[in-house]
Design a protein around this motif. Sequence first.
Motif, mmCIF file in Angstrom:
data_model
loop_
_atom_site.group_PDB
_atom_site.id
_atom_site.type_symbol
_atom_site.label_atom_id
_atom_site.label_comp_id
_atom_site.label_asym_id
_atom_site.label_seq_id
_atom_site.Cartn_x
_atom_site.Cartn_y
_atom_site.Cartn_z
ATOM 1 N N ASN A 195 0.840 -1.191 0.000
ATOM 2 C CA ASN A 195 0.000 0.000 0.000
ATOM 3 C C ASN A 195 0.878 1.245 0.000
ATOM 4 N N ASP A 259 -8.356 -3.691 -7.966
ATOM 5 C CA ASP A 259 -8.045 -4.516 -6.788
ATOM 6 C C ASP A 259 -7.069 -3.805 -5.862
ATOM 7 N N TRP A 261 -6.693 -0.659 -5.537
ATOM 8 C CA TRP A 261 -7.369 0.488 -4.937
ATOM 9 C C TRP A 261 -8.541 0.027 -4.066
ATOM 10 N N GLN A 262 -8.369 -1.075 -3.398
ATOM 11 C CA GLN A 262 -9.305 -1.582 -2.386
ATOM 12 C C GLN A 262 -10.678 -1.902 -2.977
ATOM 13 N N GLU A 274 -5.646 4.334 -0.875
ATOM 14 C CA GLU A 274 -6.052 3.715 0.393
ATOM 15 C C GLU A 274 -7.322 4.323 0.974
ATOM 16 N N CYS A 276 -10.421 3.710 0.498
ATOM 17 C CA CYS A 276 -11.424 2.710 0.877
ATOM 18 C C CYS A 276 -10.870 1.665 1.844
ATOM 19 N N ARG A 277 -9.609 1.804 2.181
ATOM 20 C CA ARG A 277 -9.055 1.013 3.281
ATOM 21 C C ARG A 277 -9.420 1.707 4.585
ATOM 22 N N CYS A 332 -16.541 3.591 -1.908
ATOM 23 C CA CYS A 332 -16.277 2.597 -0.860
ATOM 24 C C CYS A 332 -17.569 1.943 -0.364
#
Length: 390
Positions: A195, A259, A261-262, A274, A276-277, A332
Amino acid sequence: MRLQRPLLLTLALTLIAAFLAGQPSTAAPPAFKHPGVLVDQAQLDFVRQQLQKGAQPQTAAYDAMKASTYAALSYTPKPRAIVECGSSSNPNNGCSDERNDALAAYTHALMWYFTRDDRYARKSIQIMDAWSAVLKDHTNTNAPLQTGWSGASFSRSGELIKHTYGGPWAQRGRFEKMLRDVYLPEVRNGAGCKNGNWELIMTDAAIGIAVFLDDHAAFDKALSIWRGRLPGYVYESSDGAYPKAPSTCPKNTRQEIVDYWQGQSTFTNGLAQETCRDFGHTGWGLTAATHVAETAYHQGVDLYAEAGNRLTDGFSFHTRLENGAAVPKNLCGGTVKKGLGAVTEIVYNHYHNRLGQQMPATLTYTESKRPAGADYFYAWETLTHANNPR
């Protein structure tokens, strides 16, 4: 009258030199400016003047720093030869101790500069010497990130003490060797497909160490890594239908990017890899990118300008949501994990106070977090950068 060829050549070279002198550099300067890691002397002197006047927000920020455990003259470092850090610092064999000691060394260096009390400089040196006497390696899966966190703060403390304190530092060469041989090799080549906050934090440490060591090659390498990572971390519509891949990560299909990009498949200006992490890791990535740009700026390289709108859009995108804007359904899955952190002072200071740009959402958020404290690899940025035009 016809000019002779040597005179024509001289005039041409003079014009070229004059033109280039007005252009921002794109590589390491012939000689580094010191102090020049995250803060320079003009900024520090401005803060000192503000403190003498009791001005805000600097005075409240200074009081918070002085009251912290990081500024205690009784602070005792906890060095070890091998720092072992797994994912999420589990196991935590020296991880928190190293990060905290590096922050304390930087805090005491700042305390020295603002108070001119030698005890703070000696304490900063004591902490740095304690680690340089024993540290040999960082191990386990989080080793590169851990090295970035701690190396960023240690390079700042070393830079301030080396270039502003006239007292003895007998083991300075040993500290320099530790940064050169233990820290720099771990962070200088980037983080591949981890990441993005990893690589940006590692680059933050790498550029700070490069300036401290007067290492031109390491400085230019850090610039290269940053230039390849930022477009792969913050999206702009000019990138195309989907984000670019970082230069250190060979992802090249849309699905690979989605994938990475979460799982986010729609993109808008300022979205981060990150987002959407969670906003916490995103804040780390954005502020580390800003730290690199700030250090480079002091060395005559304007990465801020190279970034275009990526940094302003990145911070504005996330601070709007932190301030209470509704989360779009296509972002997200309609839910985000907030917690950006007190990481906006430096970017706001550059774009607003130096350049006059308006960033209202970022200003609202920044003021709500004052005075910014210290955590992991950033410290006391309200004190050092708030309303600082230098």
